[in-house]
Design an enzyme around this catalytic site. Structure first.
Site, PDB file in Angstrom:
ATOM      1  N   HIS A  84       0.835  -1.197   0.000  1.00 22.63           N
ATOM      2  CA  HIS A  84       0.000   0.000   0.000  1.00 22.63           C
ATOM      3  C   HIS A  84       0.872   1.250   0.000  1.00 22.63           C
ATOM      4  CE1 HIS A  84      -3.768  -2.146   1.761  1.00 22.63           C
ATOM      5  NE2 HIS A  84      -3.352  -2.676   0.625  1.00 22.63           N
ATOM      6  N   GLU A  86       0.700   3.785   1.892  1.00 19.66           N
ATOM      7  CA  GLU A  86       1.079   4.135   3.265  1.00 19.66           C
ATOM      8  C   GLU A  86       2.251   3.279   3.738  1.00 19.66           C
ATOM      9  OE1 GLU A  86      -3.446   4.576   2.824  1.00 19.66           O
ATOM     10  OE2 GLU A  86      -1.903   3.148   2.191  1.00 19.66           O
ATOM     11  N   CYS A 112      -6.108   1.396   5.402  1.00 18.26           N
ATOM     12  CA  CYS A 112      -6.728   0.159   5.868  1.00 18.26           C
ATOM     13  C   CYS A 112      -6.225  -0.148   7.283  1.00 18.26           C
ATOM     14  CB  CYS A 112      -6.377  -0.994   4.920  1.00 18.26           C
ATOM     15  SG  CYS A 112      -4.650  -1.546   5.059  1.00 18.26           S
ATOM     16  N   CYS A 115      -2.353  -0.799   7.508  1.00 18.10           N
ATOM     17  CA  CYS A 115      -1.599   0.452   7.442  1.00 18.10           C
ATOM     18  C   CYS A 115      -1.833   1.304   8.689  1.00 18.10           C
ATOM     19  CB  CYS A 115      -1.964   1.229   6.183  1.00 18.10           C
ATOM     20  SG  CYS A 115      -1.422   0.401   4.664  1.00 18.10           S
TER      21      CYS A 115
END
Length: 154
Positions: A84, A86, A112, A115
């Site tokens: 991701h 992040e 999410c 993260c």
């Protein structure tokens, strides 16, 4: 010159989210392009976008594993070739020895739960998003950790 004319400069949220949107354009994900950056004292510390790890073939080359397995958005994050945005922004900061303590994360989408846990442990104090993501558990964790999450005004 008309001094009453509204200043056309973007505010700080617009500025940093605009940069996050540009960063997202580097994404190699076939489903959703996401960009993130971390800022402290109005200075960018690191950027990240979602995509495969260095040295791993991109989904654009081999196809989307999540599509093949018919995995809905927001579920089974581990079944993906990519990281991701992040995660990548945290890893970039770490790779270059940059502390993210007391910083602000700007992201094109709400993080999410995976993260969110990493963001909490990185010492980030606030998360500013452009759009929501279907993960209420992430929001609950941020709230419990006293990390402010807000959607920027457009």
């Amino acid at each position: 010159m008309n001094r009453k004319k509204k200043d056309a400069r973007p505010n700080w949220d617009q500025y940093f989210l605009g940069i996050a949107e540009l960063v997202a354009k580097r994404s190699t994900c076939l489903r959703r392009k996401v960009g993130a950056l971390v800022v402290r004292d109005r200075r960018i510390l690191a950027t990240g976008y979602n995509g495969t790890p260095s040295g791993i073939r991109h989904c654009s080359e081999v196809g989307c594993l999540r599509e093949k397995l018919k995995i809905p958005s927001g579920e089974r994050h581990e079944l993906c070739r990519g990281l991701h945005a992040e995660q990548n922004v945290l890893l970039q900061a770490s790779l270059h020895g940059v502390s993210l303590k007391d910083s602000v994360l700007y992201a094109t989408y709400q993080p999410c739960i995976i993260c969110a846990k990493m963001i909490i442990n990185a010492g980030i104090k606030e998360v500013v998003i452009a759009d929501h993501y279907p993960d209420p558990m992430a929001l609950a964790f941020f709230k419990e950790a006293k990390i402010k999450v807000r959607k920027a005004k457009s």
